[in-house]
Scaffold this active site. Structure first.
Site, PDB file in Angstrom:
ATOM      1  N   LYS A  26      87.775  58.062  68.982  1.00 39.49           N
ATOM      2  CA  LYS A  26      88.964  58.150  69.848  1.00 39.49           C
ATOM      3  C   LYS A  26      89.116  59.550  70.423  1.00 39.49           C
ATOM      4  O   LYS A  26      89.380  59.717  71.614  1.00 39.49           O
ATOM      5  CB  LYS A  26      90.207  57.751  69.041  1.00 39.49           C
ATOM      6  N   SER A  27      88.951  60.559  69.586  1.00 36.98           N
ATOM      7  CA  SER A  27      89.102  61.939  70.064  1.00 36.98           C
ATOM      8  C   SER A  27      88.107  62.228  71.191  1.00 36.98           C
ATOM      9  O   SER A  27      88.459  62.822  72.215  1.00 36.98           O
ATOM     10  CB  SER A  27      88.852  62.921  68.920  1.00 36.98           C
ATOM     11  N   ARG A  31      88.691  62.841  75.417  1.00 37.67           N
ATOM     12  CA  ARG A  31      88.123  64.049  76.034  1.00 37.67           C
ATOM     13  C   ARG A  31      87.116  63.684  77.111  1.00 37.67           C
ATOM     14  O   ARG A  31      87.024  64.353  78.140  1.00 37.67           O
ATOM     15  CB  ARG A  31      87.496  64.934  74.941  1.00 37.67           C
ATOM     16  N   GLY A  96      99.325  60.731  71.434  1.00 36.70           N
ATOM     17  CA  GLY A  96      99.637  62.156  71.254  1.00 36.70           C
ATOM     18  C   GLY A  96      98.522  63.035  71.797  1.00 36.70           C
ATOM     19  O   GLY A  96      98.760  64.039  72.471  1.00 36.70           O
ATOM     20  N   SER A 167      96.110  72.488  64.353  1.00 32.73           N
ATOM     21  CA  SER A 167      96.153  71.285  65.185  1.00 32.73           C
ATOM     22  C   SER A 167      95.136  71.357  66.307  1.00 32.73           C
ATOM     23  O   SER A 167      95.169  72.268  67.139  1.00 32.73           O
ATOM     24  CB  SER A 167      97.560  71.120  65.786  1.00 32.73           C
ATOM     25  N   ASP A 315      94.066  62.158  59.495  1.00 37.57           N
ATOM     26  CA  ASP A 315      94.392  60.789  59.929  1.00 37.57           C
ATOM     27  C   ASP A 315      94.118  59.760  58.836  1.00 37.57           C
ATOM     28  O   ASP A 315      94.440  58.580  58.998  1.00 37.57           O
ATOM     29  CB  ASP A 315      93.586  60.437  61.185  1.00 37.57           C
TER      30      ASP A 315
HETATM   31  C1  S3P Z   1      93.388  64.744  67.363  1.00 39.16           C
HETATM   32  C2  S3P Z   1      93.945  65.712  66.583  1.00 39.16           C
HETATM   33  C3  S3P Z   1      94.797  65.427  65.408  1.00 39.16           C
HETATM   34  C4  S3P Z   1      94.675  63.972  64.971  1.00 39.16           C
HETATM   35  C5  S3P Z   1      94.732  63.024  66.123  1.00 39.16           C
HETATM   36  C6  S3P Z   1      93.578  63.307  67.098  1.00 39.16           C
HETATM   37  C7  S3P Z   1      92.549  65.145  68.515  1.00 39.16           C
HETATM   38  O1  S3P Z   1      96.138  65.691  65.736  1.00 39.16           O
HETATM   39  O2  S3P Z   1      95.692  63.672  64.053  1.00 39.16           O
HETATM   40  O3  S3P Z   1      94.622  61.689  65.699  1.00 39.16           O
HETATM   41  O4  S3P Z   1      91.839  64.299  69.084  1.00 39.16           O
HETATM   42  O5  S3P Z   1      92.574  66.339  68.882  1.00 39.16           O
HETATM   43  P1  S3P Z   1      96.781  67.177  65.554  1.00 39.16           P
HETATM   44  O6  S3P Z   1      96.056  68.076  66.466  1.00 39.16           O
HETATM   45  O7  S3P Z   1      98.217  67.015  65.943  1.00 39.16           O
HETATM   46  O8  S3P Z   1      96.599  67.498  64.107  1.00 39.16           O
END
Ligand code: S3P
Length: 438
Positions: A26-27, A31, A96, A167, A315
Protein backbone atom coordinates in the site's frame (compact mmCIF):
# COMPACT_ATOMS: atom_id res chain seq x y z
CA UNK A 1 -15.85 1.25 1.31
CA UNK A 2 -18.46 1.91 3.95
CA UNK A 3 -21.35 1.83 1.44
CA UNK A 4 -21.13 -1.96 0.93
CA UNK A 5 -22.22 -4.00 3.93
CA UNK A 6 -20.03 -7.08 4.00
CA UNK A 7 -19.69 -9.41 6.94
CA UNK A 8 -17.57 -12.40 7.79
CA UNK A 9 -18.59 -15.56 9.58
CA UNK A 10 -15.54 -17.25 11.07
CA UNK A 11 -15.00 -20.57 12.85
CA UNK A 12 -11.96 -22.28 14.30
CA UNK A 13 -10.84 -25.85 13.71
CA UNK A 14 -9.28 -25.90 10.24
CA UNK A 15 -5.52 -25.45 9.72
CA UNK A 16 -4.21 -22.97 7.18
CA UNK A 17 -2.15 -24.59 4.47
CA UNK A 18 -0.77 -23.72 1.06
CA UNK A 19 0.97 -20.93 -0.80
CA UNK A 20 -0.32 -17.52 -1.75
CA UNK A 21 0.91 -14.10 -2.78
CA UNK A 22 -0.43 -11.06 -0.93
CA UNK A 23 -1.68 -7.86 -2.60
CA UNK A 24 0.73 -5.09 -3.56
CA UNK A 25 2.34 -2.85 -0.95
CA UNK A 26 0.00 0.00 0.00
CA UNK A 27 2.75 2.46 0.91
CA UNK A 28 4.54 1.88 -2.41
CA UNK A 29 1.30 2.01 -4.41
CA UNK A 30 0.36 5.46 -3.03
CA UNK A 31 3.86 6.67 -3.79
CA UNK A 32 3.92 5.14 -7.29
CA UNK A 33 0.93 7.16 -8.51
CA UNK A 34 2.04 10.37 -6.80
CA UNK A 35 5.70 10.21 -7.76
CA UNK A 36 4.86 8.96 -11.26
CA UNK A 37 2.78 12.13 -11.66
CA UNK A 38 5.86 14.23 -10.79
CA UNK A 39 8.21 12.39 -13.18
CA UNK A 40 9.00 13.89 -16.57
CA UNK A 41 7.77 11.06 -18.79
CA UNK A 42 5.90 7.79 -18.74
CA UNK A 43 6.14 5.38 -15.78
CA UNK A 44 4.98 1.76 -15.79
CA UNK A 45 3.74 0.03 -12.64
CA UNK A 46 2.84 -3.64 -12.25
CA UNK A 47 1.49 -5.25 -9.09
CA UNK A 48 -0.14 -1.96 -8.05
CA UNK A 49 -2.53 -2.33 -5.12
CA UNK A 50 -6.09 -1.68 -6.28
CA UNK A 51 -7.64 -0.98 -2.86
CA UNK A 52 -9.82 1.70 -1.27
CA UNK A 53 -6.94 3.83 0.03
CA UNK A 54 -4.77 3.71 -3.08
CA UNK A 55 -7.72 4.21 -5.48
CA UNK A 56 -8.35 7.49 -3.62
CA UNK A 57 -4.79 8.60 -4.40
CA UNK A 58 -5.10 7.48 -8.00
CA UNK A 59 -8.32 9.40 -8.62
CA UNK A 60 -6.88 12.50 -6.91
CA UNK A 61 -3.87 12.35 -9.23
CA UNK A 62 -6.21 12.03 -12.22
CA UNK A 63 -8.10 15.10 -10.97
CA UNK A 64 -4.78 16.94 -11.20
CA UNK A 65 -4.83 16.36 -14.95
CA UNK A 66 -2.41 13.41 -15.00
CA UNK A 67 -3.32 10.69 -17.47
CA UNK A 68 -3.16 7.20 -16.00
CA UNK A 69 -3.87 4.26 -18.32
CA UNK A 70 -5.16 1.21 -16.60
CA UNK A 71 -4.30 -2.01 -18.44
CA UNK A 72 -5.88 -4.08 -15.72
CA UNK A 73 -6.60 -3.44 -12.05
CA UNK A 74 -2.94 -3.71 -11.08
CA UNK A 75 -1.08 -2.48 -14.16
CA UNK A 76 -0.73 1.26 -14.74
CA UNK A 77 0.95 3.62 -17.15
CA UNK A 78 1.34 7.08 -15.64
CA UNK A 79 1.93 10.04 -17.96
CA UNK A 80 3.75 12.34 -15.56
CA UNK A 81 5.03 15.86 -15.89
CA UNK A 82 2.53 18.65 -15.38
CA UNK A 83 -0.07 18.99 -12.64
CA UNK A 84 -3.12 21.16 -13.21
CA UNK A 85 -5.51 22.93 -10.88
CA UNK A 86 -8.21 20.49 -9.76
CA UNK A 87 -11.80 21.60 -10.29
CA UNK A 88 -13.02 20.03 -7.05
CA UNK A 89 -11.59 19.19 -3.63
CA UNK A 90 -9.40 16.08 -3.72
CA UNK A 91 -11.08 13.29 -1.74
CA UNK A 92 -8.56 10.98 -0.06
CA UNK A 93 -11.43 9.06 1.62
CA UNK A 94 -9.83 7.10 4.53
CA UNK A 95 -6.20 7.39 3.37
CA UNK A 96 -3.88 9.08 5.87
CA UNK A 97 -0.88 8.37 3.64
CA UNK A 98 -2.78 9.78 0.68
CA UNK A 99 -3.68 13.10 2.26
CA UNK A 100 -0.40 13.71 4.08
CA UNK A 101 1.89 12.92 1.14
CA UNK A 102 -0.29 14.76 -1.35
CA UNK A 103 -0.29 17.82 0.93
CA UNK A 104 3.52 17.87 0.64
CA UNK A 105 3.17 17.94 -3.15
CA UNK A 106 0.28 20.42 -3.34
CA UNK A 107 2.01 23.09 -1.24
CA UNK A 108 4.66 23.23 -3.99
CA UNK A 109 2.20 23.94 -6.82
CA UNK A 110 1.32 27.28 -8.41
CA UNK A 111 -2.43 26.71 -8.02
CA UNK A 112 -4.69 26.33 -4.99
CA UNK A 113 -6.20 23.04 -3.87
CA UNK A 114 -8.37 21.53 -1.16
CA UNK A 115 -7.56 18.10 0.33
CA UNK A 116 -10.34 16.33 2.13
CA UNK A 117 -11.54 12.88 3.10
CA UNK A 118 -14.10 10.82 4.99
CA UNK A 119 -15.44 11.67 8.44
CA UNK A 120 -12.83 9.23 9.76
CA UNK A 121 -9.96 11.01 7.98
CA UNK A 122 -11.30 14.40 9.14
CA UNK A 123 -10.76 13.25 12.73
CA UNK A 124 -7.04 12.47 12.23
CA UNK A 125 -4.28 14.89 13.26
CA UNK A 126 -2.90 17.05 10.44
CA UNK A 127 -1.01 19.57 12.62
CA UNK A 128 1.95 17.21 12.40
CA UNK A 129 2.29 18.16 8.70
CA UNK A 130 0.75 21.65 8.80
CA UNK A 131 3.33 22.87 11.30
CA UNK A 132 6.54 21.96 9.38
CA UNK A 133 5.03 22.78 5.96
CA UNK A 134 3.96 26.22 7.28
CA UNK A 135 7.49 26.77 8.55
CA UNK A 136 8.64 26.17 4.95
CA UNK A 137 6.31 28.99 3.83
CA UNK A 138 3.24 26.97 2.87
CA UNK A 139 -0.20 28.51 3.33
CA UNK A 140 -2.57 25.88 4.69
CA UNK A 141 -5.92 26.60 6.30
CA UNK A 142 -7.48 23.94 8.49
CA UNK A 143 -9.96 24.12 11.32
CA UNK A 144 -8.51 22.72 14.52
CA UNK A 145 -5.61 21.12 12.66
CA UNK A 146 -7.89 18.72 10.79
CA UNK A 147 -8.92 18.12 7.14
CA UNK A 148 -10.17 19.70 4.94
CA UNK A 149 -6.84 21.36 4.17
CA UNK A 150 -7.12 24.47 1.99
CA UNK A 151 -3.82 25.21 0.29
CA UNK A 152 -2.93 28.55 -1.34
CA UNK A 153 0.21 28.81 -3.47
CA UNK A 154 3.24 30.30 -1.70
CA UNK A 155 7.01 30.11 -2.19
CA UNK A 156 8.76 27.47 -0.07
CA UNK A 157 12.16 27.55 1.61
CA UNK A 158 14.00 24.54 3.01
CA UNK A 159 14.03 24.01 6.78
CA UNK A 160 15.80 21.80 9.28
CA UNK A 161 13.09 19.83 11.02
CA UNK A 162 13.41 17.49 13.99
CA UNK A 163 10.35 15.27 13.83
CA UNK A 164 8.75 14.75 17.23
CA UNK A 165 7.49 11.30 16.18
CA UNK A 166 8.94 8.60 13.89
CA UNK A 167 6.35 9.03 11.14
CA UNK A 168 7.03 8.15 7.51
CA UNK A 169 4.02 10.18 6.43
CA UNK A 170 5.28 13.36 8.09
CA UNK A 171 8.82 12.77 6.84
CA UNK A 172 7.52 12.18 3.31
CA UNK A 173 5.31 15.29 3.29
CA UNK A 174 8.29 17.48 4.22
CA UNK A 175 10.66 15.79 1.74
CA UNK A 176 8.11 16.16 -1.07
CA UNK A 177 7.66 19.86 -0.26
CA UNK A 178 11.46 20.04 -0.27
CA UNK A 179 11.38 19.14 -3.98
CA UNK A 180 9.76 22.54 -4.57
CA UNK A 181 11.68 24.59 -1.96
CA UNK A 182 14.64 26.96 -2.21
CA UNK A 183 17.75 25.67 -0.45
CA UNK A 184 18.10 22.41 1.40
CA UNK A 185 15.41 20.66 3.45
CA UNK A 186 16.74 18.49 6.27
CA UNK A 187 14.54 16.10 8.25
CA UNK A 188 15.73 14.27 11.34
CA UNK A 189 13.62 11.36 12.57
CA UNK A 190 13.82 10.12 16.16
CA UNK A 191 14.11 6.52 14.93
CA UNK A 192 13.93 4.61 11.65
CA UNK A 193 10.50 4.98 10.01
CA UNK A 194 9.72 3.37 6.65
CA UNK A 195 12.01 4.76 3.95
CA UNK A 196 10.09 4.12 0.72
CA UNK A 197 9.92 7.82 -0.20
CA UNK A 198 13.68 8.26 0.12
CA UNK A 199 14.41 5.14 -1.95
CA UNK A 200 11.96 5.95 -4.72
CA UNK A 201 12.97 9.60 -5.03
CA UNK A 202 16.65 8.62 -5.11
CA UNK A 203 15.94 6.11 -7.90
CA UNK A 204 14.15 8.90 -9.81
CA UNK A 205 17.28 11.06 -9.66
CA UNK A 206 16.26 13.46 -6.87
CA UNK A 207 19.05 15.21 -4.97
CA UNK A 208 18.46 13.29 -1.73
CA UNK A 209 20.90 11.79 0.77
CA UNK A 210 20.26 9.71 3.86
CA UNK A 211 22.73 9.38 6.72
CA UNK A 212 21.39 7.50 9.71
CA UNK A 213 18.26 9.33 10.83
CA UNK A 214 18.99 12.50 8.84
CA UNK A 215 17.61 12.98 5.31
CA UNK A 216 18.53 15.95 3.09
CA UNK A 217 16.78 16.94 -0.11
CA UNK A 218 17.12 19.81 -2.59
CA UNK A 219 14.79 21.25 -5.20
CA UNK A 220 14.15 18.69 -7.97
CA UNK A 221 15.58 19.04 -11.41
CA UNK A 222 14.08 16.50 -13.75
CA UNK A 223 12.63 13.49 -11.99
CA UNK A 224 13.03 10.34 -14.08
CA UNK A 225 10.05 8.06 -14.74
CA UNK A 226 10.25 4.46 -13.58
CA UNK A 227 9.28 0.95 -14.61
CA UNK A 228 8.56 -1.10 -11.55
CA UNK A 229 6.76 -4.04 -9.98
CA UNK A 230 5.29 -3.40 -6.55
CA UNK A 231 6.05 -6.27 -4.15
CA UNK A 232 3.47 -7.74 -1.75
CA UNK A 233 2.59 -5.78 1.38
CA UNK A 234 4.28 -7.01 4.58
CA UNK A 235 1.43 -5.44 6.55
CA UNK A 236 -1.14 -7.55 4.66
CA UNK A 237 1.09 -10.61 5.08
CA UNK A 238 0.93 -9.95 8.85
CA UNK A 239 -2.64 -11.24 9.15
CA UNK A 240 -1.71 -14.55 7.53
CA UNK A 241 1.54 -14.74 9.53
CA UNK A 242 -0.29 -14.43 12.86
CA UNK A 243 -3.17 -16.67 11.75
CA UNK A 244 -0.83 -19.48 10.65
CA UNK A 245 1.19 -19.10 13.85
CA UNK A 246 -1.79 -19.40 16.20
CA UNK A 247 -3.95 -21.95 14.33
CA UNK A 248 -2.76 -25.53 15.09
CA UNK A 249 -1.60 -27.61 12.12
CA UNK A 250 -0.93 -24.61 9.88
CA UNK A 251 1.86 -24.44 7.30
CA UNK A 252 1.63 -21.51 4.89
CA UNK A 253 4.07 -19.92 2.45
CA UNK A 254 3.65 -16.32 1.32
CA UNK A 255 5.43 -15.34 -1.86
CA UNK A 256 6.71 -12.02 -3.19
CA UNK A 257 6.52 -10.09 0.09
CA UNK A 258 8.34 -6.79 0.64
CA UNK A 259 11.03 -7.49 3.25
CA UNK A 260 12.20 -3.87 3.71
CA UNK A 261 13.59 -3.96 7.25
CA UNK A 262 11.58 -0.89 8.29
CA UNK A 263 8.50 -3.13 7.79
CA UNK A 264 9.45 -6.49 9.28
CA UNK A 265 9.33 -5.80 13.02
CA UNK A 266 6.42 -8.21 13.55
CA UNK A 267 8.41 -11.14 12.16
CA UNK A 268 11.37 -10.36 14.46
CA UNK A 269 9.13 -10.09 17.52
CA UNK A 270 7.17 -13.28 16.74
CA UNK A 271 10.39 -15.20 16.12
CA UNK A 272 11.69 -14.05 19.51
CA UNK A 273 8.41 -15.38 20.98
CA UNK A 274 9.08 -18.83 19.48
CA UNK A 275 7.20 -18.56 16.19
CA UNK A 276 8.27 -20.90 13.38
CA UNK A 277 8.82 -18.39 10.57
CA UNK A 278 11.41 -18.81 7.82
CA UNK A 279 12.17 -15.82 5.62
CA UNK A 280 13.98 -16.37 2.31
CA UNK A 281 15.04 -13.39 0.27
CA UNK A 282 14.58 -14.04 -3.45
CA UNK A 283 15.53 -10.73 -5.08
CA UNK A 284 14.83 -7.03 -5.39
CA UNK A 285 11.70 -5.34 -6.70
CA UNK A 286 11.07 -1.60 -6.80
CA UNK A 287 14.38 -1.26 -4.95
CA UNK A 288 13.01 -3.33 -2.06
CA UNK A 289 14.21 -6.77 -0.92
CA UNK A 290 11.51 -9.33 -1.69
CA UNK A 291 11.08 -12.92 -0.61
CA UNK A 292 9.00 -15.78 0.68
CA UNK A 293 7.82 -16.26 4.24
CA UNK A 294 6.99 -19.76 5.49
CA UNK A 295 4.96 -19.91 8.69
CA UNK A 296 4.20 -23.04 10.67
CA UNK A 297 2.06 -23.21 13.79
CA UNK A 298 4.06 -22.82 17.01
CA UNK A 299 3.50 -22.20 20.70
CA UNK A 300 4.40 -18.64 21.68
CA UNK A 301 6.00 -17.18 24.79
CA UNK A 302 5.14 -13.66 25.96
CA UNK A 303 7.46 -10.77 25.28
CA UNK A 304 8.02 -7.05 25.85
CA UNK A 305 7.84 -4.69 22.89
CA UNK A 306 9.12 -1.10 22.94
CA UNK A 307 11.71 1.18 21.35
CA UNK A 308 12.80 1.10 17.71
CA UNK A 309 10.88 -2.06 16.77
CA UNK A 310 7.55 -0.32 17.48
CA UNK A 311 7.62 1.79 14.31
CA UNK A 312 8.82 -1.25 12.30
CA UNK A 313 5.54 -2.98 13.17
CA UNK A 314 3.26 0.00 13.80
CA UNK A 315 0.45 -1.26 11.53
CA UNK A 316 0.71 -4.79 12.93
CA UNK A 317 -0.26 -4.20 16.57
CA UNK A 318 -3.98 -4.97 16.13
CA UNK A 319 -3.22 -8.48 14.88
CA UNK A 320 -0.26 -8.77 17.25
CA UNK A 321 -2.80 -8.59 20.08
CA UNK A 322 -4.22 -11.90 18.82
CA UNK A 323 -0.73 -13.44 18.97
CA UNK A 324 -0.26 -12.05 22.49
CA UNK A 325 -3.52 -13.72 23.59
CA UNK A 326 -2.09 -17.07 22.43
CA UNK A 327 1.30 -16.59 24.13
CA UNK A 328 2.06 -17.91 27.60
CA UNK A 329 2.97 -15.19 30.08
CA UNK A 330 2.42 -11.44 30.06
CA UNK A 331 3.09 -9.51 26.85
CA UNK A 332 3.71 -5.81 27.37
CA UNK A 333 3.72 -3.19 24.61
CA UNK A 334 5.05 0.30 25.33
CA UNK A 335 5.83 3.46 23.33
CA UNK A 336 3.11 2.68 20.80
CA UNK A 337 0.90 5.74 21.48
CA UNK A 338 0.79 6.44 17.71
CA UNK A 339 -1.74 3.59 17.56
CA UNK A 340 -4.28 5.96 19.09
CA UNK A 341 -4.27 8.24 16.02
CA UNK A 342 -4.55 5.68 13.23
CA UNK A 343 -7.83 5.05 11.34
CA UNK A 344 -9.24 4.43 14.83
CA UNK A 345 -7.71 4.45 18.31
CA UNK A 346 -6.39 0.96 17.69
CA UNK A 347 -5.54 0.26 21.33
CA UNK A 348 -9.02 1.10 22.62
CA UNK A 349 -10.94 -0.36 19.68
CA UNK A 350 -9.05 -3.68 19.62
CA UNK A 351 -9.28 -4.02 23.40
CA UNK A 352 -13.04 -3.41 23.17
CA UNK A 353 -13.60 -5.87 20.32
CA UNK A 354 -11.43 -8.61 21.87
CA UNK A 355 -13.35 -8.25 25.15
CA UNK A 356 -16.48 -9.23 23.20
CA UNK A 357 -14.71 -12.60 22.67
CA UNK A 358 -14.07 -12.82 26.41
CA UNK A 359 -10.45 -11.59 26.33
CA UNK A 360 -8.80 -9.65 29.11
CA UNK A 361 -6.74 -6.81 27.72
CA UNK A 362 -5.26 -4.03 29.86
CA UNK A 363 -4.95 -0.74 28.01
CA UNK A 364 -2.12 1.60 28.94
CA UNK A 365 -1.56 5.14 27.72
CA UNK A 366 1.04 4.04 25.18
CA UNK A 367 0.26 0.37 24.65
CA UNK A 368 -1.29 -2.64 26.36
CA UNK A 369 -0.69 -5.69 28.54
CA UNK A 370 -2.07 -9.12 27.76
CA UNK A 371 -1.62 -12.27 29.85
CA UNK A 372 -1.99 -15.52 28.00
CA UNK A 373 -2.81 -17.98 26.85
CA UNK A 374 -6.48 -17.02 26.89
CA UNK A 375 -9.38 -19.02 25.47
CA UNK A 376 -11.67 -16.93 23.25
CA UNK A 377 -15.38 -17.46 22.66
CA UNK A 378 -17.02 -16.51 19.36
CA UNK A 379 -19.21 -13.38 19.37
CA UNK A 380 -20.41 -10.60 17.12
CA UNK A 381 -17.65 -8.05 16.58
CA UNK A 382 -17.25 -4.92 14.47
CA UNK A 383 -14.58 -3.61 12.08
CA UNK A 384 -15.21 0.08 12.90
CA UNK A 385 -14.46 1.07 9.28
CA UNK A 386 -10.81 0.25 10.05
CA UNK A 387 -9.40 -2.44 7.74
CA UNK A 388 -6.81 -3.67 10.22
CA UNK A 389 -9.38 -4.02 13.02
CA UNK A 390 -11.73 -6.06 10.80
CA UNK A 391 -8.97 -8.45 9.65
CA UNK A 392 -7.53 -8.81 13.16
CA UNK A 393 -10.94 -9.79 14.49
CA UNK A 394 -11.26 -12.40 11.73
CA UNK A 395 -7.91 -13.87 12.83
CA UNK A 396 -9.15 -13.89 16.44
CA UNK A 397 -12.25 -15.74 15.22
CA UNK A 398 -10.01 -18.50 13.82
CA UNK A 399 -9.00 -19.44 17.37
CA UNK A 400 -12.29 -18.71 19.17
CA UNK A 401 -14.73 -21.45 20.05
CA UNK A 402 -18.07 -21.32 18.23
CA UNK A 403 -18.85 -18.70 15.62
CA UNK A 404 -17.46 -15.17 15.31
CA UNK A 405 -19.14 -12.58 13.12
CA UNK A 406 -17.23 -9.54 11.92
CA UNK A 407 -19.59 -6.72 10.97
CA UNK A 408 -18.39 -3.82 8.80
CA UNK A 409 -15.83 -6.06 7.08
CA UNK A 410 -15.95 -4.29 3.69
CA UNK A 411 -13.32 -1.85 4.97
CA UNK A 412 -10.71 -4.66 4.68
CA UNK A 413 -10.63 -3.72 1.00
CA UNK A 414 -8.96 -0.42 1.97
CA UNK A 415 -5.69 -2.38 2.02
CA UNK A 416 -6.36 -6.10 1.39
CA UNK A 417 -9.02 -6.69 -1.26
CA UNK A 418 -9.84 -10.41 -1.36
CA UNK A 419 -8.76 -11.06 2.24
CA UNK A 420 -11.67 -13.45 2.85
CA UNK A 421 -10.97 -15.27 -0.42
CA UNK A 422 -7.23 -15.65 0.37
CA UNK A 423 -7.97 -16.96 3.86
CA UNK A 424 -10.59 -19.41 2.57
CA UNK A 425 -8.14 -20.56 -0.14
CA UNK A 426 -5.67 -21.39 2.65
CA UNK A 427 -8.37 -23.45 4.35
CA UNK A 428 -9.75 -21.01 6.91
CA UNK A 429 -13.39 -21.41 7.80
CA UNK A 430 -14.12 -17.79 6.87
CA UNK A 431 -17.19 -16.96 4.84
CA UNK A 432 -17.98 -13.51 3.44
CA UNK A 433 -21.60 -12.49 2.94
CA UNK A 434 -23.83 -9.50 2.47
CA UNK A 435 -26.60 -9.31 5.08
CA UNK A 436 -29.56 -9.82 2.73
CA UNK A 437 -28.06 -13.13 1.49
CA UNK A 438 -27.31 -14.38 5.02
C1 S3P B 1 2.71 4.90 6.16
C2 S3P B 1 3.24 5.32 7.34
C3 S3P B 1 2.71 4.93 8.66
C4 S3P B 1 1.76 3.75 8.55
C5 S3P B 1 0.79 3.89 7.43
C6 S3P B 1 1.55 3.99 6.09
C7 S3P B 1 3.32 5.35 4.89
O1 S3P B 1 2.01 6.02 9.22
O2 S3P B 1 1.07 3.59 9.76
O3 S3P B 1 -0.08 2.79 7.35
O4 S3P B 1 3.02 4.79 3.82
O5 S3P B 1 4.14 6.29 4.93
P1 S3P B 1 2.77 7.15 10.11
O6 S3P B 1 3.74 7.82 9.22
O7 S3P B 1 1.68 8.08 10.56
O8 S3P B 1 3.39 6.40 11.23
Amino acid sequence: MASIDRRWRVRSGTPLQGTTPVPGDKSLSHRAVMFGALAQGVSHVRGWLAAGDTEASLSSIRQLGVKIDRHDQNTLTIHGGVLQKPELPLDLVNAGTGIRLLAGIMVGQSFPSVLDGSTQLRRRPMKRIIEPLTRMGAKIEAVDGKAPLTITPAPLTGIHYDMPMASAQVKSAILLAGLFADGETVVTQPGPARDHTEKMLAAMGADITVEGNVTRIKRAGLLKPFDTTVPGDASSAAFVIVAATVVPGSDVTLSGVNLNETRTGLIDVLQAMGADITVTETGLEAGEPVGTIRIRHAALKATEVGGAVVVRMIDEFPVFMVAALAASGETVVREAEELRVKETDRIAVMAGELRKLGAEVTETVDGFRISGPQALTGAVTDGHDDHRIAMSMAVAGLVASGETTVLDAACAADSFPGFARVMAHLGANLHEYEPETA
